[in-house]
Write a protein that holds these residues in place. Sequence first.
Motif, mmCIF file in Angstrom:
data_model
loop_
_atom_site.group_PDB
_atom_site.id
_atom_site.type_symbol
_atom_site.label_atom_id
_atom_site.label_comp_id
_atom_site.label_asym_id
_atom_site.label_seq_id
_atom_site.Cartn_x
_atom_site.Cartn_y
_atom_site.Cartn_z
ATOM 1 N N ALA A 15 0.764 -1.397 -0.038
ATOM 2 C CA ALA A 15 0.011 0.086 0.061
ATOM 3 C C ALA A 15 0.886 1.236 0.065
ATOM 4 O O ALA A 15 0.297 2.260 0.003
ATOM 5 C CB ALA A 15 -0.792 -0.074 1.373
ATOM 6 N N GLY A 16 2.164 0.998 0.116
ATOM 7 C CA GLY A 16 3.080 2.179 0.247
ATOM 8 C C GLY A 16 3.119 3.049 1.695
ATOM 9 O O GLY A 16 3.618 3.938 1.948
ATOM 10 N N TRP A 17 2.476 2.203 2.680
ATOM 11 C CA TRP A 17 2.442 2.836 4.095
ATOM 12 C C TRP A 17 3.517 2.592 4.764
ATOM 13 O O TRP A 17 3.668 2.989 6.010
ATOM 14 C CB TRP A 17 0.978 2.454 4.609
ATOM 15 N N ALA A 22 -0.164 6.197 6.603
ATOM 16 C CA ALA A 22 -1.242 6.698 5.945
ATOM 17 C C ALA A 22 -1.913 7.442 6.935
ATOM 18 O O ALA A 22 -2.414 7.296 8.164
ATOM 19 C CB ALA A 22 -2.427 5.238 6.032
ATOM 20 N N PRO A 23 -1.843 9.020 6.535
ATOM 21 C CA PRO A 23 -2.416 10.084 7.573
ATOM 22 C C PRO A 23 -3.668 10.298 7.097
ATOM 23 O O PRO A 23 -4.714 9.179 6.323
ATOM 24 C CB PRO A 23 -1.772 11.146 6.851
ATOM 25 N N ILE A 61 -4.699 7.770 14.270
ATOM 26 C CA ILE A 61 -5.067 8.394 15.534
ATOM 27 C C ILE A 61 -3.757 8.956 16.104
ATOM 28 O O ILE A 61 -3.691 10.155 16.388
ATOM 29 C CB ILE A 61 -5.556 7.405 16.425
ATOM 30 N N VAL A 62 -2.474 8.013 16.083
ATOM 31 C CA VAL A 62 -1.413 8.810 16.456
ATOM 32 C C VAL A 62 -0.724 9.930 15.843
ATOM 33 O O VAL A 62 -0.467 10.962 16.305
ATOM 34 C CB VAL A 62 -0.065 7.760 16.611
ATOM 35 N N GLN A 70 6.875 12.473 18.560
ATOM 36 C CA GLN A 70 5.834 11.262 18.932
ATOM 37 C C GLN A 70 5.647 10.795 17.397
ATOM 38 O O GLN A 70 5.831 9.416 17.283
ATOM 39 C CB GLN A 70 4.654 11.181 19.878
ATOM 40 N N ALA A 71 5.233 11.515 16.384
ATOM 41 C CA ALA A 71 4.727 11.227 15.085
ATOM 42 C C ALA A 71 6.194 10.705 14.285
ATOM 43 O O ALA A 71 6.111 9.791 13.599
ATOM 44 C CB ALA A 71 4.247 12.539 14.480
#
Length: 329
Positions: A15-17, A22-23, A61-62, A70-71
């Motif tokens: 998926a390329g994630w 995925a945002p 959510i994160v 954190q991100a």
Amino acid sequence: MIAMEALLRAAIAEAGWAAAPAPDPVSSDAYLTLLRTLHATGGRALPLGRLLEGHVDAVQIVLRYSTPPQAARLRAAVAQGAMLGVWNAALSDEPLVADEGRLNGGKSYASGAGVLTHALVSADTPHGSRLLLLDLTRTPPAIDRDWWRTTGMARSETHQVRWYDAPFDDDDLIGAPGDYAREPWFSGGALRFVAVHAGGIAALFDHARDHLLATGRAGDPFQAARLADLFALADAAAGAVRHVAWRWYEEEGEVRLARVASARLAVADLGERAIALAQAAVGLQGHFLSHPLATTLTDLAVYLRQPAPDAQRLRVGRAVADGLLTPAL
């Protein structure tokens, strides 16, 4: 059989994630791309679709509520193969409590337990319900695998998990109290698993068609009629998801959430009808464990059992009574 861990990691990469987690989608096109990926994965295997949807949910959510450091850590972890999920359902007699740097209690319906590398969990704290992103290597739970004895979705590895005086860091805390249930993301996020359900309906169509072609029965007029009906059900399920995704950025407030609830109810109904039709088309052979239809039948029957369907129906009914929803082309 390929281990679910390898399948999930491959699905995230495809998926390329892994390169770019995925945002939250910022447009209808981006939303449809995400939902089409989940739909296709559900068509391959519903347990895999369940875990991939949970990974997307946790990542979004994160990224939505975390601090920049954190991100950044999340992105680095996913690039290195991290697989996430959301464990929110409390154990009725052992709710998860986070206090003074220690975790005690557990979660039920913890999909991916033993597969995932990280879990986003909700826990009771002195300041209200908080989210924690747990590295499961650093903070492993005890996993009760004897509880998940269902007719379908066995490979989703949905178990009960518990922690006993397990340490956590303050930096594991994500966002503010109450963030997990904030709208429109909490109720609106159901559209992701509805897309996976729709993929499962498409799989029923595929398996029934392939069986009838292989056995030379597709030309039978009754079977041809069943194939036509199965196509209509699978196409309608995909259309219900697509319609809500296109309208998501045009509307706001309760009408958005009512549309998601309506799609959820519609796809569940379409799924029940597709299960019956696929069984009628294939017959007893479709219940042999070696037949590809058998797993999809039982997996979808279990996966459609999402909580509080009556509450969704009431939400749609209120929106109709308030003039928020009207049928239109």
